[in-house]
Design a protein around this motif. Structure first.
Motif, short mmCIF file in Angstrom:
data_model
loop_
_atom_site.label_atom_id
_atom_site.label_comp_id
_atom_site.label_asym_id
_atom_site.label_seq_id
_atom_site.Cartn_x
_atom_site.Cartn_y
_atom_site.Cartn_z
N ALA A 107 30.54 41.94 33.25
CA ALA A 107 29.55 42.84 32.67
C ALA A 107 28.98 43.83 33.69
N ASN A 108 28.91 43.43 34.96
CA ASN A 108 28.29 44.28 35.98
C ASN A 108 29.28 44.96 36.91
N GLU A 109 30.51 44.50 36.95
CA GLU A 109 31.45 45.05 37.93
C GLU A 109 32.64 45.79 37.32
N ILE A 110 32.96 45.52 36.08
CA ILE A 110 34.09 46.17 35.43
C ILE A 110 33.57 47.34 34.60
N PRO A 111 34.25 48.49 34.64
CA PRO A 111 33.82 49.61 33.79
C PRO A 111 33.74 49.23 32.32
N VAL A 112 32.83 49.87 31.61
CA VAL A 112 32.56 49.49 30.23
C VAL A 112 33.81 49.63 29.37
N HIS A 113 34.59 50.68 29.58
CA HIS A 113 35.76 50.90 28.74
C HIS A 113 36.88 49.89 29.01
N ALA A 114 36.79 49.15 30.12
CA ALA A 114 37.83 48.17 30.46
C ALA A 114 37.36 46.73 30.32
N GLN A 115 36.13 46.53 29.92
CA GLN A 115 35.60 45.16 29.85
C GLN A 115 36.29 44.33 28.78
N ARG A 116 36.57 44.92 27.63
CA ARG A 116 37.22 44.16 26.56
C ARG A 116 38.59 43.67 27.00
N LEU A 117 39.34 44.52 27.68
CA LEU A 117 40.66 44.13 28.17
C LEU A 117 40.55 43.05 29.23
N GLN A 118 39.53 43.14 30.07
CA GLN A 118 39.35 42.12 31.10
C GLN A 118 38.98 40.78 30.49
N TYR A 119 38.18 40.81 29.44
CA TYR A 119 37.84 39.56 28.74
C TYR A 119 39.08 38.94 28.10
N LEU A 120 40.00 39.76 27.59
CA LEU A 120 41.24 39.23 27.04
C LEU A 120 42.08 38.56 28.12
N ALA A 121 42.15 39.20 29.29
CA ALA A 121 42.89 38.60 30.40
C ALA A 121 42.22 37.30 30.85
N TYR A 175 41.53 41.63 38.10
CA TYR A 175 40.07 41.84 38.15
C TYR A 175 39.72 42.90 39.18
N ARG A 176 40.33 42.81 40.34
CA ARG A 176 40.05 43.80 41.38
C ARG A 176 40.67 45.15 41.06
N ALA A 177 41.81 45.13 40.38
CA ALA A 177 42.43 46.40 39.97
C ALA A 177 41.55 47.13 38.97
N MET A 178 40.96 46.40 38.04
CA MET A 178 40.05 47.01 37.08
C MET A 178 38.79 47.54 37.76
N ARG A 179 38.36 46.85 38.79
CA ARG A 179 37.12 47.25 39.47
C ARG A 179 37.33 48.44 40.39
N THR A 180 38.48 48.48 41.07
CA THR A 180 38.72 49.53 42.06
C THR A 180 39.76 50.55 41.63
N ASP A 181 40.43 50.30 40.49
CA ASP A 181 41.50 51.18 40.00
C ASP A 181 42.60 51.34 41.05
N SER A 182 43.06 50.20 41.58
CA SER A 182 44.07 50.19 42.63
C SER A 182 45.45 49.99 42.00
N ALA A 183 46.35 50.92 42.26
CA ALA A 183 47.71 50.82 41.73
C ALA A 183 48.47 49.65 42.34
N LEU A 184 48.20 49.35 43.62
CA LEU A 184 48.86 48.23 44.28
C LEU A 184 48.49 46.90 43.64
N LYS A 185 47.23 46.74 43.32
CA LYS A 185 46.79 45.49 42.68
C LYS A 185 47.33 45.40 41.25
N PHE A 186 47.45 46.51 40.56
CA PHE A 186 48.08 46.48 39.24
C PHE A 186 49.54 46.03 39.34
N SER A 187 50.25 46.52 40.34
CA SER A 187 51.65 46.13 40.52
C SER A 187 51.77 44.64 40.82
#
Length: 265
Positions: A107-121, A175-187
């Motif tokens: 709720a406090n660290e993930i952007p609002v538009h990505a929170q639902r997806l993070q909750y699914l994960a 979680y960190r990729a959603m917070r920092t928008d890091s392509a490496l962490k997404f990979s």
């Protein structure tokens, strides 16, 4: 009136300068009068040397303590500056609330538009934990009914390794990729999440590869144990259903995360 006994005011009294003040005690009054505020007797305050030494010692100890405190504050400030420089964030453990072992604050660290997806994960990660724990329960029932101790130890190994590794290898990177928008962490997430999905599908099938597949509650293992013990077969069918649901949820999460990643690339 009798004036013969009156003293002569002009008569001088002989004073022996070598005497101890016997003859002059009435002549020279003691300097006991106050020169300040008209009081007759002023108290003399004596300060013992021991008290002064103790005060100096305490003041020195206080100064040393203050200097040590400032030195520690400088060390902490330097460490915080170093951490901020290299980009490492210090995360406090806050989940689960009754026994915190990980840091988790969507709720406090993930952007609002990505929170639902993070909750699914997060639900996907909790799902694999549930599957592995129930797998231990079902295999334990099978072991008690004569299934052998080897499948029990294998189920324990799956659970002890699967729960923490799934968090470290794919949930925390996401979680960190959603917070920092890091392509490496997404990979990193995509690579190990595919491994996770492969394991869930394998567990749902439970082919007779390792100890006839009874260490995992898949459909083939459920069919195998149903002929011997109906109760064990029911446990294995429930485990099969959990692994199927986890596989479907994981495929959905993978698709959603990939679409999110492509939209923010």
């Amino acid at each position: 009136m009798n004036r013969h006994n009156d003293p002569n005011p002009f008569e001088e009294e002989e004073v022996n300068p070598f005497s101890n003040g016997v003859g002059s005690k009435n002549r020279v009054p003691a300097a006991s009068g106050s020169l300040g505020f008209g009081q007759k007797h002023d108290a003399t305050v004596d300060i013992p040397l021991d008290t002064m030494n103790d005060s100096n010692k305490k003041a020195k100890e206080l100064a040393n303590w203050e200097a040590d405190l400032k030195r520690r504050e400088r060390d902490i400030k330097r460490r915080e500056d170093t951490i901020a420089t290299v980009g490492v964030t210090v995360d406090d453990k806050n989940w689960p609330p009754f026994f915190p072992i990980i840091h988790h604050d969507i709720a406090n660290e993930i952007p609002v538009h990505a929170q639902r997806l993070q909750y699914l994960a997060f639900a996907s990660w909790l799902g694999i934990v549930l599957c592995l724990v129930f797998n231990v329960i079902a295999v334990t029932v099978c072991w008690i009914r004569g299934g052998g101790v080897k499948i029990f130890f294998l189920a324990i190994i799956y659970s002890l390794l699967g729960c923490p590794l799934s968090y470290v290898l794919w949930y925390r990177p996401l979680y960190r990729a959603m917070r920092t928008d890091s392509a490496l962490k997404f990979s990193w997430f995509f690579i190990f999440y595919l491994v996770h999905i492969g394991f869930c599908i394998f567990a749902a099938i439970a082919p007779p590869i390792v100890f006839h597949g009874k260490s995992l509650t898949g459909i083939l293992a459920a069919i195998d144990v149903f002929s011997d013990h109906v109760l064990v077969g029911i446990f294995y069918l429930v485990g099969f259903g959990l692994f199927c649901l986890e596989s479907l949820l994981s495929l959905w999460v993978l698709q959603k995360v990939y679409m999110y990643f492509r939209g923010h690339k």
